[in-house]
Structures are given as C-alpha cells and as structure tokens.
Design an enzyme around this catalytic site. Structure first.
Site, PDB file in Angstrom:
ATOM      1  CE1 TYR A 115      15.882   1.541 -29.858  1.00  0.00           C
ATOM      2  CE2 TYR A 115      14.789   1.625 -31.993  1.00  0.00           C
ATOM      3  CZ  TYR A 115      15.570   0.943 -31.072  1.00  0.00           C
ATOM      4  OH  TYR A 115      16.038  -0.317 -31.362  1.00  0.00           O
TER       5      TYR A 115
ATOM      6  CD  GLU B   8      15.990  11.970 -36.088  1.00  0.00           C
ATOM      7  OE1 GLU B   8      17.061  11.494 -36.495  1.00  0.00           O
ATOM      8  OE2 GLU B   8      15.268  12.710 -36.788  1.00  0.00           O
ATOM      9  N   GLY B   9      18.118   8.915 -31.933  1.00  0.00           N
ATOM     10  CA  GLY B   9      19.249   8.515 -31.094  1.00  0.00           C
ATOM     11  C   GLY B   9      20.123   7.500 -31.825  1.00  0.00           C
TER      12      GLY B   9
ATOM     13  CB  VAL C 236       4.338  -7.303 -32.832  1.00  0.00           C
ATOM     14  CG1 VAL C 236       5.497  -7.662 -33.715  1.00  0.00           C
ATOM     15  CG2 VAL C 236       3.072  -7.909 -33.390  1.00  0.00           C
TER      16      VAL C 236
ATOM     17  CB  THR D 277       4.129  -5.705 -44.144  1.00  0.00           C
ATOM     18  OG1 THR D 277       5.041  -4.670 -44.536  1.00  0.00           O
ATOM     19  CG2 THR D 277       2.959  -5.777 -45.098  1.00  0.00           C
TER      20      THR D 277
HETATM   21  N1  LIG Z   1      15.281  -7.111 -31.041  1.00  0.00           N
HETATM   22  C1  LIG Z   1      15.088  -6.395 -32.126  1.00  0.00           C
HETATM   23  O1  LIG Z   1      14.189  -6.706 -32.917  1.00  0.00           O
HETATM   24  C2  LIG Z   1      15.955  -5.198 -32.432  1.00  0.00           C
HETATM   25  C3  LIG Z   1      15.694  -4.501 -33.613  1.00  0.00           C
HETATM   26  C4  LIG Z   1      16.489  -3.409 -33.917  1.00  0.00           C
HETATM   27  C5  LIG Z   1      17.540  -3.043 -33.097  1.00  0.00           C
HETATM   28  N2  LIG Z   1      17.774  -3.731 -31.962  1.00  0.00           N
HETATM   29  C6  LIG Z   1      18.876  -3.267 -31.109  1.00  0.00           C
HETATM   30  O2  LIG Z   1      19.601  -4.343 -30.559  1.00  0.00           O
HETATM   31  C7  LIG Z   1      20.026  -4.026 -29.227  1.00  0.00           C
HETATM   32  C8  LIG Z   1      19.563  -5.115 -28.283  1.00  0.00           C
HETATM   33  O3  LIG Z   1      18.154  -5.213 -28.360  1.00  0.00           O
HETATM   34  P1  LIG Z   1      17.323  -6.294 -27.563  1.00  0.00           P
HETATM   35  O4  LIG Z   1      16.200  -6.678 -28.414  1.00  0.00           O
HETATM   36  O5  LIG Z   1      18.210  -7.332 -27.001  1.00  0.00           O
HETATM   37  O6  LIG Z   1      16.746  -5.360 -26.402  1.00  0.00           O
HETATM   38  P2  LIG Z   1      16.710  -5.562 -24.831  1.00  0.00           P
HETATM   39  O7  LIG Z   1      15.952  -4.424 -24.283  1.00  0.00           O
HETATM   40  O8  LIG Z   1      16.277  -6.949 -24.503  1.00  0.00           O
HETATM   41  O9  LIG Z   1      18.251  -5.457 -24.454  1.00  0.00           O
HETATM   42  C9  LIG Z   1      18.901  -4.251 -24.207  1.00  0.00           C
HETATM   43  C10 LIG Z   1      19.837  -4.471 -23.032  1.00  0.00           C
HETATM   44  O10 LIG Z   1      20.571  -3.277 -22.791  1.00  0.00           O
HETATM   45  C11 LIG Z   1      20.494  -2.955 -21.403  1.00  0.00           C
HETATM   46  N3  LIG Z   1      20.620  -1.501 -21.319  1.00  0.00           N
HETATM   47  C12 LIG Z   1      19.735  -0.565 -21.715  1.00  0.00           C
HETATM   48  N4  LIG Z   1      20.267   0.659 -21.524  1.00  0.00           N
HETATM   49  C13 LIG Z   1      21.488   0.477 -21.002  1.00  0.00           C
HETATM   50  C14 LIG Z   1      22.525   1.363 -20.566  1.00  0.00           C
HETATM   51  N5  LIG Z   1      22.385   2.687 -20.656  1.00  0.00           N
HETATM   52  N6  LIG Z   1      23.662   0.830 -20.070  1.00  0.00           N
HETATM   53  C15 LIG Z   1      23.825  -0.510 -19.963  1.00  0.00           C
HETATM   54  N7  LIG Z   1      22.876  -1.391 -20.344  1.00  0.00           N
HETATM   55  C16 LIG Z   1      21.740  -0.897 -20.854  1.00  0.00           C
HETATM   56  C17 LIG Z   1      19.151  -3.492 -20.960  1.00  0.00           C
HETATM   57  O11 LIG Z   1      19.071  -3.689 -19.570  1.00  0.00           O
HETATM   58  C18 LIG Z   1      19.096  -4.799 -21.737  1.00  0.00           C
HETATM   59  O12 LIG Z   1      19.768  -5.834 -21.067  1.00  0.00           O
HETATM   60  C19 LIG Z   1      19.441  -2.647 -28.898  1.00  0.00           C
HETATM   61  O13 LIG Z   1      20.438  -1.675 -29.096  1.00  0.00           O
HETATM   62  C20 LIG Z   1      18.341  -2.485 -29.918  1.00  0.00           C
HETATM   63  O14 LIG Z   1      18.125  -1.136 -30.238  1.00  0.00           O
HETATM   64  C21 LIG Z   1      16.999  -4.796 -31.598  1.00  0.00           C
END
Ligand SMILES: NC(=O)c1ccc[n+]([C@@H]2O[C@H](COP(=O)([O-])OP(=O)(O)OC[C@H]3O[C@@H](n4cnc5c(N)ncnc54)[C@H](O)[C@@H]3O)[C@@H](O)[C@H]2O)c1
Length: 309
Positions: A143, A145-146, A185, A208
């Site tokens: 995640y 590094e991706g 969390v 934290t």
């Molecule tokens: N929520 C957070 O606190 C947070 C923090 C940092 C970064 N992010 C980033 O925000 C974005 C959304 O996060 P979220 O919290 O809504 O997560 P989530 O897992 O609820 O939503 C991700 C969505 O992407 C879809 N998905 C996953 N891989 C896919 C693919 N290969 N093709 C098409 N759809 C795909 C999933 O089915 C899901 O609907 C992500 O990229 C995540 O890394 C979120």
C-alpha cells in the site's frame, strides 16, 4: 461537469458522489466492489445524472469525462494485505490506466494518495516537504510503496506530457458509509462499543492519530477541484487535532454510553507511532479549514453504525 469517480462505491467515494450530485455535476462511478458496497450508492440509482460501471482499474478502460477523481484502492489494512500484489497493481497499473484517459481526453485528474507515504515519520507533524520513512519490504509496503509509486507516475505524466494533476495526501478520515468490518480504528471502536465488546487497542495505546470527519475532507477535495492556480500538490488534507488511541477509545465508549472495556492486543508490525498533518499548505493555497470537531463527527458516525448493524 461529467466526473468519473473510480472507487465511487467506497466510503469516501460514495460521500463524494453525493456532494458532486448535489452540486449539479454528472457522476460516473467506477468500482470493482472489493471494499465498496451497492448499499452506499443505491440511493443515487434513480438520479439521471448518476451512472455506475463495474470495472477494475488495474485493467485498461476508455471513458468520456471532463474530470477524473481516482480513489480506487482498498484503504483498510486487512483488505489491502489480503492480496498485496493486487494492491500494488491497483496502485500502479491503475494509475497508468487512469492517466492514459487523462492524456487522451486532456482533462484534469485528482488522485487520493495517503499519509502512509510518510511511513513511520521522524518529522512531526508531517509537512509535504518531508519525504517519509517507508520500509520497502514490510507487509504494509504494497500500500505505502504502491501509493508512493502512483504519485511518481502522476508527476512523470505531468512533466512528460503536461498532464493537469492534483495529488491529495489523505490523513485518517471517518464517517458514514465505512464498512462495519473493515478493520479501521474508528469503525472498529464504534462497532465494538455498540456491541458491548472490548475495544481492542494495539500496544499501550500511546500512539497518536488525528481523525478527520468526511465532510471536511470533501470540502478540501472540492476546493482543490475548483482551484485555478496550476497547483499540483501533493497537499495534506485531514484534521490536525491529535489524540492518543487510548484516549480516543475512552471517548468512543463514553459517547456510545457503552459498558465495554479496553483490551490491549499486540501492536501490528510497522504500525506508525505518530501521525498528524501539517495543514499549512492546504490552508494557504486552498483556504482549507476543517470545521467538524471530534465529538460532533463521532456522534454522526455512531448514529450511522446504529442504523446498519
Ligand atoms: N479513509 C481514509 O482514512 C483514507 C486515508 C488515506 C487515503 N485514503 C485513500 O482514499 C481512497 C478511498 O478510500 P476509502 O476510505 O473510501 O476506502 P474504501 O475501501 O472504502 O474505498 C475504495 C473503493 O475502491 C474500490 N476499489 C478498490 N480497488 C479497485 C480497483 N482495482 N478498481 C476499481 N475499484 C476498486 C473499492 O471497491 C471501494 O469501493 C483510497 O485510495 C485510499 O487509499 C483513504
């Protein structure tokens, strides 16, 4: 505008679909439904400005849109660690496929990167100029590094082809439409407290985190979409009110009015000790200012989980 939201059926995506539809935009939601849910987008299905397509962004696609918001990637640790190679493909193949559409259509793109690009930070709070401390071989690296590679690819499309890119580094965000069992969390604690189960705190709970309510994050994303200053980011978005996890667990128990106790479990490997965004850049360039305090945001999230579990 017609806006493609990849990952539109997930937590952030479905809240963003709602806001953009309310602002009068057309929304095309693309999702493979790995962590997203149909329930999150069901209420938009009768709206003529909303379309949904099941597709995995790690496979090529061709769409028509005026703007792309790329969210597609599982965000919670147990889900992104279930198939780490797939997580890397979501980030790397996925961003290439997104950027090829951006290049073909000559449209802007906003990408959600993450605070995880800072890894286990030695600078606190983390400004965008800090390059991070990430272990490339850990079980979290698929995640972290991706996401770092996705940023690199975006900036190379910007330098090589002049692509209009906007990169957000999202810090811990919570609110309605999170999955009940997704291992983050906030949802963990609320669901455990509602069920009267012990709240599982990793280690001594002195690590934290800062927690941002979803409507504040979406305000920041909208400000960035509307920004006309050729600003690429990366920019931190989140809330900089910092909590120890143990205090956070106590707050959840008291707001739920639960009899749950706190149970300490082993700290997962490479779990960062401190995490807090420096929001100076977001404030200065975007006028970003998170407004929802933790009690208010938690109450709304607790109400949501009371309805769904
Ligand atoms: N929520 C957070 O606190 C947070 C923090 C940092 C970064 N992010 C980033 O925000 C974005 C959304 O996060 P979220 O919290 O809504 O997560 P989530 O897992 O609820 O939503 C991700 C969505 O992407 C879809 N998905 C996953 N891989 C896919 C693919 N290969 N093709 C098409 N759809 C795909 C999933 O089915 C899901 O609907 C992500 O990229 C995540 O890394 C979120």
């Amino acid at each position: 505008m017609k806006i493609l939201i990849t990952g539109g059926a997930g937590f952030i995506g479905s809240n963003l679909c709602e806001r953009l539809l309310n602002l009068g935009h057309e929304v095309l939601c693309m999702d493979n439904f790995y962590t997203g849910s149909k329930a999150n987008i069901e209420k938009f299905l009768g709206n003529t400005k909303f379309e949904v397509v099941r597709h995995d962004i790690s496979e090529p696609f061709n769409i028509e849109a005026d703007f792309i918001i790329n969210l597609a990637c599982p965000a919670s640790v147990p889900y992104y660690q279930k198939d780490p190679l797939k997580t890397m493909k979501d980030n790397v193949y996925g961003i290439f496929n997104v950027m090829e559409n951006v290049r073909r259509l000559n449209i802007p793109v906003l990408h959600t990167s993450t605070s995880e690009v800072y890894g286990s930070p030695s600078v606190h709070p983390q400004p965008e100029t800090y390059n991070g401390n990430v272990n490339p071989t850990s079980i979290r690296s698929c995640y972290d590094e991706g996401k770092r590679a996705a940023e690199t690819i975006m900036f190379d499309y910007h330098r090589q082809y002049g692509a209009d890119i906007r990169v957000v580094r999202v810090f811990n965000t919570y609110g309605p439409n999170m999955l009940e069992d997704d291992g983050r969390v906030v949802s963990n604690f609320i669901v455990q407290a509602l069920k009267g189960e012990d709240l599982t705190v990793y280690g001594d709970g002195k690590q934290t985190r800062s927690f941002c309510y979803i409507s504040d994050l979406i305000d920041g994303i909208i400000l960035f979409i509307d920004n006309k200053n050729d600003f690429t980011g990366p920019v931190n978005l989140g809330n900089n009110y910092e909590f120890t996890i143990i205090d956070f667990a106590k707050l959840v128990i008291s707001l739920v009015g639960s009899k749950s106790k706190i149970k300490s479990v082993e700290l997962p490997k490479d779990d960062p000790i401190r995490r807090n965004p420096d929001l100076t850049l977001a404030k200065n360039i975007l006028g970003y200012n998170p407004k929802i305090n933790i009690e208010e945001g938690l109450k709304k999230t607790i109400e949501y989980f009371e309805r769904v579990i």
